[in-house]
Each structure stands twice: as structure tokens, then as C-alpha cells.
Enzyme design. Structure first.
Site, PDB file in Angstrom:
ATOM      1  N   ARG A   1       0.831  -1.199   0.000  1.00 59.35           N
ATOM      2  CA  ARG A   1       0.000   0.000   0.000  1.00 59.35           C
ATOM      3  C   ARG A   1       0.868   1.253   0.000  1.00 59.35           C
ATOM      4  O   ARG A   1       0.438   2.313  -0.433  1.00 59.35           O
ATOM      5  CB  ARG A   1      -0.933  -0.015   1.213  1.00 59.35           C
ATOM      6  CG  ARG A   1      -2.089  -0.972   1.065  1.00 59.35           C
ATOM      7  CD  ARG A   1      -2.855  -1.186   2.327  1.00 59.35           C
ATOM      8  NE  ARG A   1      -2.105  -2.007   3.290  1.00 59.35           N
ATOM      9  CZ  ARG A   1      -2.630  -2.572   4.357  1.00 59.35           C
ATOM     10  NH1 ARG A   1      -3.896  -2.416   4.630  1.00 59.35           N
ATOM     11  NH2 ARG A   1      -1.880  -3.303   5.162  1.00 59.35           N
TER      12      ARG A   1
ATOM     13  N   LEU B   1      -0.703 -10.863   4.670  1.00 55.48           N
ATOM     14  CA  LEU B   1      -1.497  -9.672   4.909  1.00 55.48           C
ATOM     15  C   LEU B   1      -2.443  -9.901   6.083  1.00 55.48           C
ATOM     16  O   LEU B   1      -3.120 -10.920   6.157  1.00 55.48           O
ATOM     17  CB  LEU B   1      -2.309  -9.341   3.661  1.00 55.48           C
ATOM     18  CG  LEU B   1      -3.039  -8.001   3.605  1.00 55.48           C
ATOM     19  CD1 LEU B   1      -2.046  -6.858   3.655  1.00 55.48           C
ATOM     20  CD2 LEU B   1      -3.868  -7.929   2.323  1.00 55.48           C
TER      21      LEU B   1
ATOM     22  N   TYR C   1     -12.306 -12.811  15.333  1.00 52.91           N
ATOM     23  CA  TYR C   1     -11.001 -12.853  14.667  1.00 52.91           C
ATOM     24  C   TYR C   1     -10.765 -14.229  14.042  1.00 52.91           C
ATOM     25  O   TYR C   1     -10.450 -14.353  12.850  1.00 52.91           O
ATOM     26  CB  TYR C   1      -9.905 -12.522  15.677  1.00 52.91           C
ATOM     27  CG  TYR C   1      -8.505 -12.531  15.112  1.00 52.91           C
ATOM     28  CD1 TYR C   1      -7.966 -11.396  14.510  1.00 52.91           C
ATOM     29  CD2 TYR C   1      -7.714 -13.673  15.188  1.00 52.91           C
ATOM     30  CE1 TYR C   1      -6.675 -11.406  13.989  1.00 52.91           C
ATOM     31  CE2 TYR C   1      -6.427 -13.696  14.674  1.00 52.91           C
ATOM     32  CZ  TYR C   1      -5.908 -12.560  14.079  1.00 52.91           C
ATOM     33  OH  TYR C   1      -4.633 -12.584  13.566  1.00 52.91           O
TER      34      TYR C   1
ATOM     35  N   LYS D   1     -10.666 -15.489   9.961  1.00 55.36           N
ATOM     36  CA  LYS D   1      -9.516 -16.240   9.458  1.00 55.36           C
ATOM     37  C   LYS D   1      -9.970 -17.566   8.851  1.00 55.36           C
ATOM     38  O   LYS D   1      -9.486 -17.982   7.790  1.00 55.36           O
ATOM     39  CB  LYS D   1      -8.523 -16.495  10.593  1.00 55.36           C
ATOM     40  CG  LYS D   1      -7.810 -15.259  11.101  1.00 55.36           C
ATOM     41  CD  LYS D   1      -6.841 -14.702  10.072  1.00 55.36           C
ATOM     42  CE  LYS D   1      -5.965 -13.613  10.658  1.00 55.36           C
ATOM     43  NZ  LYS D   1      -5.008 -13.048   9.664  1.00 55.36           N
TER      44      LYS D   1
END
Length: 222
Positions: free
Chosen positions: A40, A73, A125, A129
């Protein structure tokens, strides 16, 4: 017959595992002739030979031709600021990158996921994933390696990353007794994770291979 040198794309190259991947993929004898980093913001101290491409992960179009994709990432809900922002990185950007890399010729992928990842997890979380892992499985790479490391050890502050107080506290508390902990839950150095991912992706195996942290420790120290 000499094996053809391969080309890799690294996503999340500015993070802990991503930096370790760049170092190892560009080292002599890695088997890679070219390494592209999708970022980015440009990395000012990237290893020599890394070709950087500044991208908007929500609008990935044409990517460089490559054989393999390494994806490290990821963020946290706290750092991202909201669950939606977290999911935009850990699910949307990861899956978008995988699709774009496939379109550019990539047939193998290695992903940094998380210990406890499961699409039916009650923890947001871990659930995201797990959903990411499921989406990548559906893309049918010729080989997909999923790394699920325990607590990561690495120079987060030196890389200018946001501090994670809980992670730092756990690392401080567990490091003195790490030698007594089972390999499956022992804190793991990012260089070990990167080495294990590279070795696993390059070896023959099932179409999908999940490496829990204990196996990452074993393979990365081999």
C-alpha cells in the site's frame, strides 16, 4: 536437469512475516529469480532485487506474471478500527489478491492464517480467518499451504508497526519459559514461519496442507 527459477508475489510485505519472506526469497539459493511485493506504501529498505508495486487491494487489476503467491497480509480489529475494516483486510484483500495472482498465472499459494482459525468459531477474529481459509480452498490452487502460527516474535517496533500491548505482554511472559512449552503453543520467530512456508510450498504434498505452529517450528528449524 536444472530446475527453472520461479517468480513470487508477496502480499503483506511490510509486516513481520512479509519482511522475513522478502529476505529469504531474495537470498541466494532460494530458487526464485524474481520477487514482486504488493504494498500500500513503498518499503524504503526492501531487499535488493524486490520489485515493488503500490496497489489498492480493493481494486486489484493486472498483476505481474508469477508462479507462487505468499500472503502475509493481516491486521487486528483494534488496529483496523472496526470489524468491517478488519474484514476488509483479512478477508477481502487476501481473497482479492489470490484471485488476481491466479489470473496472472500463480498456481501455488502460501498463507499466514492464525492458530484457532475456524469458520464456526465464536471469536470474530478466528472466524474471519477460517472464512478466509475456506474461500482460498475454493479457488483450487494446485497447492495451498496454510500456516497457523502461535504468538509471533519479531521486531514490530523497528518496522514502524503499531504496537500490540497484549501481544507484547504475552511475549514477555512466555519467552522465559518457552523451552518448557509444547511446540504447538510456543511463541515462534517470524523467520522460522517464513522459512517453513517457503519449504512447504516448494515440496510435494496434498493440494491443501495446514501447518499448525508445532509443524512450523519443526520445518522452519530443519
Amino acid at each position: 536437469m536444472t530446475k527453472r527459477a520461479r517468480t513470487a508475489i508477496v502480499v503483506g510485505a511490510s509486516g513481520l512475516v512479509g519482511r522475513a519472506l522478502l529476505q529469504q526469497l531474495t537470498a541466494p539459493g532460494s530458487g526464485y529469480a524474481g520477487v514482486h511485493a504488493l504494498v500500500r506504501k513503498a518499503i524504503v529498505d526492501a531487499p535488493a532485487g524486490v520489485m515493488q508495486q503500490v496497489v489498492d487491494f480493493s481494486r486489484l487489476l493486472a498483476l505481474p506474471v508469477a508462479d507462487d503467491l505468499y500472503c502475509a497480509l493481516g491486521t487486528t480489529i483494534k488496529v483496523a478500527g472496526s470489524h468491517a475494516a478488519f474484514r476488509a483486510v483479512d478477508f477481502d484483500a487476501v481473497v482479492n489478491s489470490a484471485r488476481a495472482a491466479q489470473a496472472a498465472g500463480a498456481r501455488r499459494m502460501a498463507l499466514v492464517s492464525a492458530m484457532g482459525a475456524a469458520s464456526n468459531s465464536p471469536l470474530s477474529y478466528n472466524r474471519v480467518k477460517g472464512e478466509t481459509e475456506a474461500a482460498l480452498r475454493a479457488l483450487k490452487f494446485e497447492r495451498l499451504v496454510i500456516a497457523r502460527p502461535a504468538l509471533l516474535l519479531g521486531p514490530r517496533a523497528a518496522l514502524g508497526q503499531a504496537s500490540r500491548p497484549g501481544e507484547a505482554w504475552m511475549a514477555k511472559a512466555l519467552t522465559p519459559v518457552a523451552g518448557f512449552l509444547p511446540a504447538s503453543i510456543r511463541p515462534i520467530d517470524v523467520q522460522v514461519v517464513a522459512r517453513a512456508m517457503i519449504l512447504a510450498l516448494q515440496r510435494a504434498g496434498d493440494a491443501v496442507e495446514v501447518l499448525e505452529s508445532g509443524e512450523l517450528q519443526r520445518l522452519g528449524h530443519a
